[in-house]
Each structure stands twice: as C-alpha cells, then as structure tokens.
Scaffold this motif. Structure first.
Motif, PDB file in Angstrom:
ATOM      1  N   GLN A 110      39.728  52.363  39.670  1.00  0.00           N
ATOM      2  CA  GLN A 110      40.721  53.203  40.346  1.00  0.00           C
ATOM      3  C   GLN A 110      40.180  53.873  41.606  1.00  0.00           C
ATOM      4  OE1 GLN A 110      39.846  53.460  36.971  1.00  0.00           O
ATOM      5  NE2 GLN A 110      41.248  54.959  36.059  1.00  0.00           N
ATOM      6  N   GLN A 111      38.886  54.210  41.607  1.00  0.00           N
ATOM      7  CA  GLN A 111      38.344  54.969  42.735  1.00  0.00           C
ATOM      8  C   GLN A 111      37.269  54.211  43.509  1.00  0.00           C
ATOM      9  OE1 GLN A 111      41.201  57.446  41.687  1.00  0.00           O
ATOM     10  NE2 GLN A 111      40.099  57.436  43.602  1.00  0.00           N
ATOM     11  N   ILE A 112      37.122  52.935  43.214  1.00  0.00           N
ATOM     12  CA  ILE A 112      36.167  52.122  43.968  1.00  0.00           C
ATOM     13  C   ILE A 112      36.915  50.881  44.444  1.00  0.00           C
ATOM     14  CG2 ILE A 112      33.996  50.824  43.860  1.00  0.00           C
ATOM     15  CD1 ILE A 112      33.071  52.778  41.643  1.00  0.00           C
ATOM     16  N   THR A 113      37.052  50.770  45.768  1.00  0.00           N
ATOM     17  CA  THR A 113      37.868  49.711  46.346  1.00  0.00           C
ATOM     18  C   THR A 113      37.334  48.318  45.995  1.00  0.00           C
ATOM     19  OG1 THR A 113      38.433  51.160  48.172  1.00  0.00           O
ATOM     20  CG2 THR A 113      38.722  48.805  48.557  1.00  0.00           C
ATOM     21  N   ILE A 114      38.228  47.432  45.568  1.00  0.00           N
ATOM     22  CA  ILE A 114      37.822  46.052  45.257  1.00  0.00           C
ATOM     23  C   ILE A 114      37.689  45.222  46.538  1.00  0.00           C
ATOM     24  CG2 ILE A 114      38.624  43.877  44.236  1.00  0.00           C
ATOM     25  CD1 ILE A 114      39.633  45.442  41.860  1.00  0.00           C
ATOM     26  N   GLY A 115      38.626  45.410  47.480  1.00  0.00           N
ATOM     27  CA  GLY A 115      38.623  44.620  48.722  1.00  0.00           C
ATOM     28  C   GLY A 115      39.662  43.510  48.673  1.00  0.00           C
ATOM     29  N   GLU A 116      40.009  43.002  49.825  1.00  0.00           N
ATOM     30  CA  GLU A 116      41.031  41.955  49.916  1.00  0.00           C
ATOM     31  C   GLU A 116      40.632  41.049  51.085  1.00  0.00           C
ATOM     32  OE1 GLU A 116      44.032  41.780  47.854  1.00  0.00           O
ATOM     33  OE2 GLU A 116      43.929  39.810  48.823  1.00  0.00           O
ATOM     34  N   VAL A 117      40.308  39.803  50.747  1.00  0.00           N
ATOM     35  CA  VAL A 117      39.838  38.886  51.794  1.00  0.00           C
ATOM     36  C   VAL A 117      40.904  38.780  52.892  1.00  0.00           C
ATOM     37  CG1 VAL A 117      39.075  36.532  52.308  1.00  0.00           C
ATOM     38  CG2 VAL A 117      38.479  37.592  50.111  1.00  0.00           C
ATOM     39  N   GLY A 118      40.460  38.955  54.127  1.00  0.00           N
ATOM     40  CA  GLY A 118      41.377  38.861  55.259  1.00  0.00           C
ATOM     41  C   GLY A 118      42.012  40.191  55.637  1.00  0.00           C
ATOM     42  N   ALA A 119      41.853  41.212  54.783  1.00  0.00           N
ATOM     43  CA  ALA A 119      42.525  42.483  55.075  1.00  0.00           C
ATOM     44  C   ALA A 119      41.541  43.666  55.196  1.00  0.00           C
ATOM     45  CB  ALA A 119      43.574  42.773  54.021  1.00  0.00           C
ATOM     46  N   TYR A 120      40.674  43.851  54.223  1.00  0.00           N
ATOM     47  CA  TYR A 120      39.750  44.999  54.248  1.00  0.00           C
ATOM     48  C   TYR A 120      38.670  44.792  53.191  1.00  0.00           C
ATOM     49  CZ  TYR A 120      42.582  46.208  50.207  1.00  0.00           C
ATOM     50  OH  TYR A 120      43.225  46.136  49.001  1.00  0.00           O
TER      51      TYR A 120
END
Ligand code: BGP
Length: 467
Positions: free
Chosen positions: A318-328
C-alpha cells in the motif's frame, strides 16, 4: 509557509481512532458469520491468520470502555458484510445484526460518534465464487447490503464510509489478499472490477441520501502526495501520471462523476478500458459525497519509467510503489526516513495531501487512518513505551493544524489503530494501537488489554483540545 497564527482545532472536531472488522473482531465463523475472501486467502508465511485477531467480537464492551477512557469522540470501524449476509445476499443473519446494534449502542452510551465503513476488504466469499467484483451482480448485492445497513443502523449512525481504500485493492490487491483476476487480459478485468466498485459506491451514496436525509456519506481512499524524483520534466510527468492513477481516478469519480482523462488514456494504451453500460455514468454523476475520508501513511516518490521490467518493485505494498512499465517507477526519497517496515515517514507530505484534496474538491475532509506500525516491546513492569508512535502522531497532528490554518476544512482525525490488531499482510507483531493486546503471532495467550504510553499521551492531547 509557516503561519504566524495557528488556527485552533474546532471544538466539534472528531478526535477518533480506527479499526476494521476482519483485523480486530476475530470470531471469524461464529454466530452464523459466513467466510470472506480474507478468511479463504492463504496466510502469509510466518504471520497469524485472521481467525481470532484481537477478539474484539467478545471484548467489545471492555474495548469501548477503554476508548471512552482514552477520550475518543469518534470511532471508525467497519461492518463485516458476511456477519449480516453470510452469503453476500439472501438471508440476513440476526446474530450479526445484533452484534453491531450492541456495538453502536455501546459507543453512543459513551458519547462516541460511530463512523461506519460499509466495506473494508472483506468481500463475501460466496460472491467471490460467482466472480466477485468482475461480476456486475456484485453491485446489486452491495446495494442490498447498503440498504440493509441504512435500515438497521441509520437511526444512530450519521457518518458512513462507502469502500475503504478501493485504490489499494486495485493497485495492491496482492499484498492485501483481495486480488482475483482472470481472463486473457487481467488488467482489463481488474479495471472492470474497479468500475463495478465505483458504480456500487455511487449507488450507495444515492441510496443513503434518499433513505437518510440527515446522514453524511463519503468515499475512503488512501491518498498520498506524489513527488517527482527530480525537476526533470519527465519525472514530473511520471508523478503527474501516478497521482492520476493512484489518487484522482477514485476521487474524480466519487465527487465529479467522471473518469480521470489521464487514467482513461493510460487504460486505453493498455487495452484495459472497462465496459461501461448505458446508465452507469448517469448514476455516477448523480452521486454526491458529503465529505472525503482518506487514509494517509506517507508520500510516494516516482521517476520516469525506464521502459522495462526494472520499473517493477515486486515487494511493493500500500505504501511502497510497485511501478508501471512505460508510466512511472517508484524511488526512495533521500529526504525521508523509513519505519521498520520500509514505509517512509513524511508529515509535511500530509499537509500537502490535505491541501491538494481540498483545493481539488472543496469538500470537508476527515482522516480515517494514519499511524505507525512497529514492533512494540513490553517492559518487565508491563508498560509499553511507544514514544516513536507518539512522535509520529504528534508530527502528523501538527500538520493537520497547519492545514486547518491554510484554510482546509478538516473535521476529524482517526488514527490507525484504536487497539492492536492484525496487519493486512505483516501479522500482529506489527502493532499500531493505543491499547496493547497481549498475544503473540501464534500464541493467543489471554488477549489482555493494557494501555501504552501513547494512550496516556493521546488522552491528554484530546483533553487539551476539547477542554
Ligand atoms: C491500510 C488499510 C488498513 C491497515 C493499514 C495499515 O491500507 O486500510 O486495513 O491495515 O493500511 O497497513 P498494514 O496493516 O499493511 O500495516
């Protein structure tokens, strides 16, 4: 910006605290309760299950008496859907109805305002077996459940929260234990579920206003200020994209009844646009929340995507960003320290978050979660010195007062959690409460309650602001 004069907290401010049914009640299969998705999910290795938790179901009178002693003006809790409808819809379970009648009466007897979350992660397993939120019929089951709660408790409950952290169920359902997607395009399925939940929420708000004109209802997402890793325009854009995906999608729909444009473009790119039926957007537009409830633990910092899987942090939650390829992709913030579970601590980001939400929507705000999970230690004399928690909470309360001084309308603060309970995926040794519950991960002991140092501190703070 430091105001020369701080505005005081309003006298009517809801100094409260929070819990959720499945994390605190226990009695997972007692008195006719049906199983939820949480009850049926595999237990994370090395941590306890949710069968007994803090056994609040059997201790609620003692617990509410302690909440009163603590000085709480409000208590934010959730109803376990499967205590009321063991199968998600159909037969009502009277014993479950009775439990919440008793709990609400007990709170009111002690002058504690009940703030009721309708749905906090624990979808009935019977509905999950029929497709869960992928199945549009779940929207009808939710509507029936809401109607039933409004009929049963609407004479005493004035503040209603629709769905706790829908955004975290969508982005971090793996960690929370709520995720179930299928089909050739799992992301489309996920955002179809999201659409159904948004629709269910809209229907709940409309119904609440029709049935209980005096009551107030609002959404309860987890909202974080999103920082760019640098002033590089691409990092700023990544932060803007993530803010839309994590935060604004949920509140734009709840408040304005429309899909966030950036998110729609992102979903189109991923071939994950949800199917929207003819009247859906009319219902979304008709639904108007009276306030925004939100949970805040920390801010998030993101950078431009590298365009490959190195963007993904598989241990995100919930509080640690997973990330998104191509976005962030998520990054550490070098200006922030972390708690024992790797969650950054950012009180100033709390003020920024409150300003952002208020400027965007102009609705009163209530904080329904904020707190510090830690491995508390019981000293030989039985006392617990959780001064690190006091520090965290004090720093965040200071920021609430600064936000109020900035002109933000905040009417309550309900930290997580009123009493020790079981974390979503890190067991019961990760403690949050003002009240200690004597049990270990696998040894239930006697579940005795005792007051931590933070209990005495919060009690004094509430007195100071309400005297
Ligand atoms: C929020 C949930 C809560 C609560 C809290 C702390 O996401 O709404 O249910 O558990 O986070 O998180 P955790 O239990 O993972 O430490």
């Amino acid at each position: 910006m430091k105001p020369s004069n701080l505005s005081p907290f309003p006298k009517s401010f809801f100094w409260g605290a929070s819990t959720s049914a499945y994390q605190v009640e226990g009695a997972w299969n007692e008195d006719g309760k049906g199983p939820s998705v949480i009850d049926m999910a595999p237990v994370v290795e090395g941590t306890t299950d949710f069968k007994v938790t803090s056994d609040h179901y059997h201790h609620y009178k003692e617990d509410v008496a302690l909440f009163a002693e603590l000085g709480l003006k409000a208590y934010r809790f959730s109803v376990a859907w499967t205590r009321i409808f063991p199968n998600g819809d159909g037969e009502i379970n009277q014993k479950g109805v009775e439990f919440y009648n008793n709990l609400i009466d007990e709170l009111i007897k002690h002058d504690i305002e009940p703030i009721l979350t309708i749905y906090h992660f624990d979808l009935p397993y019977a509905l999950q077996e029929k497709g869960g939120w992928s199945n549009r019929d779940t929207v009808n089951a939710f509507e029936l459940y809401c109607k039933t709660l409004f009929e049963l408790y609407g004479d005493r409950v004035k503040y209603w929260l629709t769905i706790n952290e829908q955004n975290m169920m969508i982005l971090h359902g793996d960690a929370i234990g709520t995720k179930s997607v299928s089909g050739e395009n799992p992301m489309k399925d996920l955002y179809q579920q999201n659409h159904h939940m948004l629709l269910a929420q809209a229907k709940a708000m409309v119904l609440c206003h029709d049935m209980l004109p005096e009551a107030k209802i609002g959404p309860a997402p987890n909202i974080s200020a999103i920082y760019p890793a640098s002033s590089k325009p691409e990092d700023v854009l990544a932060a803007n994209t993530f803010a839309a995906i994590r935060n604004w999608l949920y509140l734009d729909m709840a408040v304005h009844g429309h899909y966030n444009a950036t998110v729609m473009a992102f979903l189109k790119e991923k071939d994950a646009t949800p199917d929207i039926e003819t009247n859906d957007m009319e219902i979304m537009a008709k639904a108007k929340p009276d306030f925004i409830a939100f949970n805040y633990y920390n801010s998030q910092t993101v950078a431009q995507s590298t365009g490959d899987v190195s963007d993904i942090n598989p241990t995100g939650d919930q509080q640690i960003t997973i990330g998104e390829v191509g976005a962030y992709r998520g990054t550490d913030n070098p200006y922030l320290v972390k708690n024992e579970f790797g969650w950054e601590i950012d009180p100033v980001g709390f003020r920024t978050t409150m300003r952002d939400i208020y400027e965007r929507y102009r609705l009163p705000l209530i904080v329904t979660e904020n707190g510090l999970g830690a491995f508390d230690k019981v000293k030989e004399d039985g006392s617990i010195d959780d001064s690190y928690r006091i520090k965290y909470l004090q720093q965040h309360i200071d920021q609430v007062q600064l936000a109020i001084s900035d002109g933000v309308d905040v009417f309550g603060y309900c930290p997580w959690s009123a009493i020790d309970l079981v974390s979503t995926h890190q067991g019961c040794s990760k403690r949050y409460g003002f009240i200690h519950v004597d049990r270990e991960e696998f040894d239930l002991k006697e579940l005795k309650r005792s007051k931590k140092a933070s209990f005495h501190w919060y009690h004094a703070l509430i007195n100071e602001h309400t005297a």
